[in-house]
Design a protein around this motif. Structure first.
Motif, PDB file in Angstrom:
ATOM      1  N   VAL A 171       1.171  -1.697  -0.326  1.00 18.67           N
ATOM      2  CA  VAL A 171       0.210  -0.420  -0.235  1.00 18.67           C
ATOM      3  C   VAL A 171       0.184   0.989  -0.258  1.00 18.67           C
ATOM      4  CG1 VAL A 171      -1.732   1.504   1.330  1.00 18.67           C
ATOM      5  CG2 VAL A 171      -1.678  -1.421   1.166  1.00 18.67           C
ATOM      6  N   TRP A 172       0.799   2.373  -0.382  1.00 21.80           N
ATOM      7  CA  TRP A 172       1.100   3.374  -0.954  1.00 21.80           C
ATOM      8  C   TRP A 172       0.103   5.042  -1.149  1.00 21.80           C
ATOM      9  CZ3 TRP A 172       2.830   7.043  -5.201  1.00 21.80           C
ATOM     10  CH2 TRP A 172       3.951   7.461  -4.407  1.00 21.80           C
ATOM     11  N   GLU A 173       0.597   5.605  -0.174  1.00 25.21           N
ATOM     12  CA  GLU A 173      -0.131   7.229  -0.206  1.00 25.21           C
ATOM     13  C   GLU A 173       0.776   7.734  -1.180  1.00 25.21           C
ATOM     14  OE1 GLU A 173      -2.628   9.785   2.615  1.00 25.21           O
ATOM     15  OE2 GLU A 173      -1.606   7.656   3.002  1.00 25.21           O
ATOM     16  N   ALA A 174       0.161   8.095  -2.244  1.00 28.41           N
ATOM     17  CA  ALA A 174       1.035   9.341  -3.064  1.00 28.41           C
ATOM     18  C   ALA A 174       0.851  10.759  -2.300  1.00 28.41           C
ATOM     19  CB  ALA A 174       0.620  10.060  -3.709  1.00 28.41           C
ATOM     20  N   ASP A 175       1.669  11.319  -1.413  1.00 31.84           N
ATOM     21  CA  ASP A 175       1.986  12.341  -0.960  1.00 31.84           C
ATOM     22  C   ASP A 175       1.870  13.700  -1.592  1.00 31.84           C
ATOM     23  OD1 ASP A 175       2.017  14.001   1.826  1.00 31.84           O
ATOM     24  OD2 ASP A 175       3.895  14.345   1.923  1.00 31.84           O
ATOM     25  N   VAL A 176       0.648  13.378  -2.199  1.00 32.57           N
ATOM     26  CA  VAL A 176      -0.005  14.791  -3.264  1.00 32.57           C
ATOM     27  C   VAL A 176       0.311  16.113  -2.577  1.00 32.57           C
ATOM     28  CG1 VAL A 176      -1.178  16.216  -5.117  1.00 32.57           C
ATOM     29  CG2 VAL A 176      -0.976  13.110  -4.566  1.00 32.57           C
ATOM     30  N   PHE A 177      -0.021  16.234  -1.562  1.00 29.35           N
ATOM     31  CA  PHE A 177      -0.487  17.698  -0.847  1.00 29.35           C
ATOM     32  C   PHE A 177       0.592  18.204   0.403  1.00 29.35           C
ATOM     33  CE2 PHE A 177      -4.272  16.682  -2.849  1.00 29.35           C
ATOM     34  CZ  PHE A 177      -4.907  17.643  -3.969  1.00 29.35           C
ATOM     35  N   GLY A 178       1.612  17.331   0.157  1.00 25.14           N
ATOM     36  CA  GLY A 178       2.856  17.353   1.253  1.00 25.14           C
ATOM     37  C   GLY A 178       2.272  16.770   3.009  1.00 25.14           C
ATOM     38  N   ALA A 179       1.405  16.483   2.954  1.00 23.73           N
ATOM     39  CA  ALA A 179       0.638  16.217   4.246  1.00 23.73           C
ATOM     40  C   ALA A 179       1.209  15.349   5.608  1.00 23.73           C
ATOM     41  CB  ALA A 179      -1.007  15.343   4.324  1.00 23.73           C
ATOM     42  N   ARG A 180       1.839  14.009   4.815  1.00 22.57           N
ATOM     43  CA  ARG A 180       3.205  13.362   5.334  1.00 22.57           C
ATOM     44  C   ARG A 180       4.111  14.049   5.274  1.00 22.57           C
ATOM     45  NH1 ARG A 180      -1.316  11.415   4.611  1.00 22.57           N
ATOM     46  NH2 ARG A 180      -1.352  13.120   7.055  1.00 22.57           N
ATOM     47  N   ARG A 181       4.903  15.127   4.785  1.00 20.85           N
ATOM     48  CA  ARG A 181       5.574  15.868   4.560  1.00 20.85           C
ATOM     49  C   ARG A 181       5.937  16.719   5.895  1.00 20.85           C
ATOM     50  NH1 ARG A 181       6.380  15.230  -0.999  1.00 20.85           N
ATOM     51  NH2 ARG A 181       5.171  17.579  -1.062  1.00 20.85           N
ATOM     52  N   ALA A 182       5.122  17.020   6.321  1.00 20.34           N
ATOM     53  CA  ALA A 182       4.332  17.930   7.101  1.00 20.34           C
ATOM     54  C   ALA A 182       4.749  17.360   8.353  1.00 20.34           C
ATOM     55  CB  ALA A 182       3.099  18.738   6.649  1.00 20.34           C
ATOM     56  N   ASP A 183       3.749  15.469   8.431  1.00 17.50           N
ATOM     57  CA  ASP A 183       4.042  15.768   9.496  1.00 17.50           C
ATOM     58  C   ASP A 183       5.610  15.078   9.887  1.00 17.50           C
ATOM     59  OD1 ASP A 183       1.437  15.545   9.677  1.00 17.50           O
ATOM     60  OD2 ASP A 183       1.513  13.413   8.583  1.00 17.50           O
ATOM     61  N   ALA A 184       6.601  14.776   8.580  1.00 19.90           N
ATOM     62  CA  ALA A 184       7.939  14.162   8.777  1.00 19.90           C
ATOM     63  C   ALA A 184       8.285  15.280   9.447  1.00 19.90           C
ATOM     64  CB  ALA A 184       8.301  13.781   7.988  1.00 19.90           C
ATOM     65  N   SER A 185       8.525  16.614   9.439  1.00 27.11           N
ATOM     66  CA  SER A 185       8.976  17.646   9.511  1.00 27.11           C
ATOM     67  C   SER A 185       8.214  18.512  10.860  1.00 27.11           C
ATOM     68  CB  SER A 185       8.533  19.289   8.822  1.00 27.11           C
ATOM     69  OG  SER A 185       9.342  18.517   7.620  1.00 27.11           O
ATOM     70  N   ALA A 186       7.054  17.800  11.375  1.00 29.62           N
ATOM     71  CA  ALA A 186       6.760  18.253  13.157  1.00 29.62           C
ATOM     72  C   ALA A 186       8.110  17.487  14.097  1.00 29.62           C
ATOM     73  CB  ALA A 186       5.106  18.181  13.150  1.00 29.62           C
ATOM     74  N   ALA A 187       8.031  15.554  13.826  1.00 25.65           N
ATOM     75  CA  ALA A 187       8.310  14.907  14.081  1.00 25.65           C
ATOM     76  C   ALA A 187       9.893  15.358  14.130  1.00 25.65           C
ATOM     77  CB  ALA A 187       8.203  13.773  13.436  1.00 25.65           C
ATOM     78  N   GLN A 188      10.109  16.176  13.056  1.00 22.85           N
ATOM     79  CA  GLN A 188      11.843  16.278  13.186  1.00 22.85           C
ATOM     80  C   GLN A 188      12.380  17.480  14.675  1.00 22.85           C
ATOM     81  OE1 GLN A 188      13.030  16.883   9.421  1.00 22.85           O
ATOM     82  NE2 GLN A 188      12.673  14.691   8.626  1.00 22.85           N
ATOM     83  N   ALA A 189      11.158  18.530  14.438  1.00 29.44           N
ATOM     84  CA  ALA A 189      11.129  19.890  15.306  1.00 29.44           C
ATOM     85  C   ALA A 189      11.100  18.964  16.612  1.00 29.44           C
ATOM     86  CB  ALA A 189      10.057  20.890  15.099  1.00 29.44           C
ATOM     87  N   ALA A 190      10.101  18.668  16.603  1.00 29.83           N
ATOM     88  CA  ALA A 190       9.654  17.584  17.985  1.00 29.83           C
ATOM     89  C   ALA A 190      11.512  17.317  18.428  1.00 29.83           C
ATOM     90  CB  ALA A 190       8.836  16.366  18.224  1.00 29.83           C
ATOM     91  N   ALA A 191      11.837  16.108  17.644  1.00 24.50           N
ATOM     92  CA  ALA A 191      13.079  15.744  18.057  1.00 24.50           C
ATOM     93  C   ALA A 191      13.928  16.816  18.461  1.00 24.50           C
ATOM     94  CB  ALA A 191      13.518  14.891  17.149  1.00 24.50           C
ATOM     95  N   ALA A 192      14.417  17.686  17.539  1.00 24.25           N
ATOM     96  CA  ALA A 192      15.085  18.629  18.269  1.00 24.25           C
ATOM     97  C   ALA A 192      14.693  20.022  19.264  1.00 24.25           C
ATOM     98  CB  ALA A 192      15.212  19.960  16.725  1.00 24.25           C
ATOM     99  N   ILE A 193      13.298  19.729  19.954  1.00 17.84           N
ATOM    100  CA  ILE A 193      12.788  20.134  20.945  1.00 17.84           C
ATOM    101  C   ILE A 193      13.959  18.923  22.340  1.00 17.84           C
ATOM    102  CG2 ILE A 193      11.454  20.576  22.435  1.00 17.84           C
ATOM    103  CD1 ILE A 193       9.230  21.572  19.890  1.00 17.84           C
ATOM    104  N   ALA A 194      14.121  17.661  21.976  1.00 20.37           N
ATOM    105  CA  ALA A 194      14.196  17.352  22.874  1.00 20.37           C
ATOM    106  C   ALA A 194      15.389  17.482  23.165  1.00 20.37           C
ATOM    107  CB  ALA A 194      13.937  15.677  22.596  1.00 20.37           C
ATOM    108  N   GLN A 195      16.660  17.956  22.031  1.00 19.61           N
ATOM    109  CA  GLN A 195      17.853  17.777  21.624  1.00 19.61           C
ATOM    110  C   GLN A 195      18.016  19.307  22.302  1.00 19.61           C
ATOM    111  OE1 GLN A 195      20.439  16.173  19.887  1.00 19.61           O
ATOM    112  NE2 GLN A 195      21.413  17.250  21.875  1.00 19.61           N
ATOM    113  N   GLU A 196      16.666  20.163  22.360  1.00 20.32           N
ATOM    114  CA  GLU A 196      17.391  21.679  23.109  1.00 20.32           C
ATOM    115  C   GLU A 196      17.081  21.253  24.779  1.00 20.32           C
ATOM    116  OE1 GLU A 196      19.114  23.586  22.053  1.00 20.32           O
ATOM    117  OE2 GLU A 196      18.906  22.657  19.820  1.00 20.32           O
TER     118      GLU A 196
END
Length: 523
Positions: A171-196
């Motif tokens: 199964v593959w959901e095409a990230d046409v509108f960038g929703a999954r990329r946005a979720d990944a960016s939010a998770a990376q920012a959360a990891a950066a907050i944990a680093q700080e």
């Protein structure tokens, strides 16, 4: 009537022309899809409100503006104090602190969740297999004889059955509108907050160890000053009693000397308890039981002196030299700019990452309002065996496209998007507050350090004056020009000046530690 050609022959009727041929429809359809996608992209745009906190070009404190001063390593600021025992305690605490271990574990968890969010950008494939065996009882054998007349004679009433099946699916959901990329960016920012937060834990542990250590040194110095003053007060009390016995003093003089001695004796248990508390806190910060540290740590911790066992008359010191002092804190860091401080402080950096996380989450929430597209694939192969019948086997596959569009959610998705936008505005406001708090802390820390520097110099001058007076009265007493109580009283006043200077130096050290914290040092 039929139409006639010029020669008189009838004209053939024309075929009806299509309103839009497939060749013409394809560009129009592509243009419409492009326009629709562009409109969806505009709907997904997230407008992050600008920060309103104004960052000045420089701090108002003269020490921060000074140029040409020594460059200090703010990451390991405690090494600038030249105290080997304090350095060793801080290194042990950084290696053993439960707060740092918890922050490290939270950082690992946040990074793992970021990997989970990024995995949604790729297909998911699974494989499955199954096997089984059993017995089949033919309730309608005539049907099987009709289908397989060659086996009609050999068909039993029951048969053993064995089956095997295996397949894969993807199964593959095409990230046409960038929703999954946005979720990944939010998770990376959360990891950066944990680093700080991990950086902040390093700062707090180092500062707390240094603060407790410097307070312990000051308390030990004050205990030494207090013991000397107590011995002097005991001498003064004995002298008053001798004069009373000789008829040269009043009972009130003896009572005043006794009250002064009792007050000094009563102050010692409180100072000793404070010193013991600092010692126990240092042991806990280094990961050891407060009351039973190991031998290596006990050698680094400050000692808690007991009351002098000698007689007060023998313990009294006649010298007016200053008691040993802890090393002075280094000069305040110079050349510090607000922009560099904000870029270094973990709390401000974490708030900045929080704004990015909220913006990415808002984009993901907006994408929920739009269609989602996906591809599904399924492949399977299996066989089935019945005793007395030929083996049945086969393979098959399926591939399909999935389109999902929310039609009616009672405004739930729109409300979620509005809530995400409000959280984004709140994150920007919290970032502004963190910036203003950081700037205020730096200004206050520089001001406190400057005020305490001036106070220490004033108290040092006052101590020198008291020492000169005590030396002068002692010389006059030895020359027979003053009674014995005059140099003893001067020595007590000198002890008060020593204690006030020790307290001011402790406050100066604490202010220096707070300044390094405010500047974002310690990681």
């Amino acid at each position: 009537m039929p139409l006639l050609r010029a020669s008189g022959a009838p004209r053939a009727p024309r075929a009806p022309r299509a309103l839009c041929s497939p060749r013409r429809a394809a560009p129009l359809l592509a243009l419409a899809c492009a326009a629709w996608l562009a409109g969806c992209g505009q709907a997904l745009k997230v407008h992050t409100p600008p920060a309103q906190a104004r960052v000045p070009d420089a701090f108002s404190a003269p020490a921060a503006q000074a140029a040409g001063g020594p460059q200090q390593d703010l990451g390991r600021w405690w090494r600038l104090w030249g105290d080997a025992r304090m350095n060793a305690l801080i290194e042990r605490a950084l290696a053993a602190s439960p707060d740092i271990r918890a922050a490290q574990a939270n950082l690992q968890a946040a990074r793992a969740l970021a990997d989970v969010a990024e995995s949604a950008l790729y297909p998911t494939a699974v494989a499955a297999a199954a096997a089984g065996a059993g017995t089949a009882d033919w309730r309608n054998a005539s049907a099987w004889r009709t289908l397989a007349p060659h086996y009609s004679a050999a068909l039993p009433s029951s048969a053993d059955a064995r089956g095997l099946a295996a397949g894969v699916g993807a199964v593959w959901e095409a990230d046409v509108f960038g929703a999954r990329r946005a979720d990944a960016s939010a998770a990376q920012a959360a990891a950066a907050i944990a680093q700080e937060r991990l950086h902040g834990a390093h700062m707090l542990v180092a500062a707390e160890v240094a603060s407790n250590w410097r307070e312990a040194l000051a308390l030990a110095q004050r205990l030494s000053i207090l013991d000397a003053a107590t011995a002097t007060a005991a001498q003064l009390h004995g002298y008053a009693q001798a004069r009373l016995a000789a008829g040269q003093a009043r009972a009130a003089d003896v009572a005043a000397a006794q009250a002064r001695l009792a007050g000094l004796q009563a102050a010692r248990p409180a100072l000793q308890a404070l010193l013991l508390t600092r010692r126990q806190r240092l042991a806990a910060l280094c990961g050891q039981p407060p009351g039973q540290p190991d031998a290596a740590l006990a050698a680094l911790l400050p000692d808690v002196p007991n009351a002098p066992a000698a007689a007060p008359e023998a313990a009294a010191a006649s010298e007016t030299a200053a008691p040993p002092e802890p090393s002075a804190p280094p000069a305040p860091p110079s050349g510090q700019l607000p922009s560099s401080v904000l870029a270094r402080r973990p709390d401000v950096r974490a708030r900045q990452q929080a704004v990015q996380a909220r913006a990415a989450q808002l984009k993901s929430l907006k994408a929920e309002l739009l269609p989602s597209f996906g591809i599904v694939f399924l492949g399977n192969e299996g066989r089935l065996d019945f005793s007395g019948l030929p083996r049945a086997s086969g393979a098959g596959g399926l591939i399909g496209l999935r389109v999902s569009l929310p039609l009616f959610t009672a405004g739930r998705l729109q409300a979620q998007a509005r809530a995400g936008d409000a959280r984004l505005h709140a994150a920007v406001a919290e970032y502004d507050r963190a910036v203003l708090d950081a700037l205020q802390e730096v200004e206050a820390a520089y001001a406190a350090r400057a005020a305490l520097d001036a106070r220490v110099e004033s108290l040092r001058a006052a101590r020198q004056s008291a020492a000169r007076r005590a030396s002068g009265l002692q010389a006059l007493y030895q020359a027979g020009e003053r009674q014995r109580d005059a140099p003893l009283q001067a020595r007590l006043e000198l002890a008060e000046a020593d204690d006030a200077l020790a307290q001011a130096r402790m406050q100066q050290a604490s202010a220096s530690i707070r300044l390094y914290q405010a500047l974002g040092g310690g990681w």
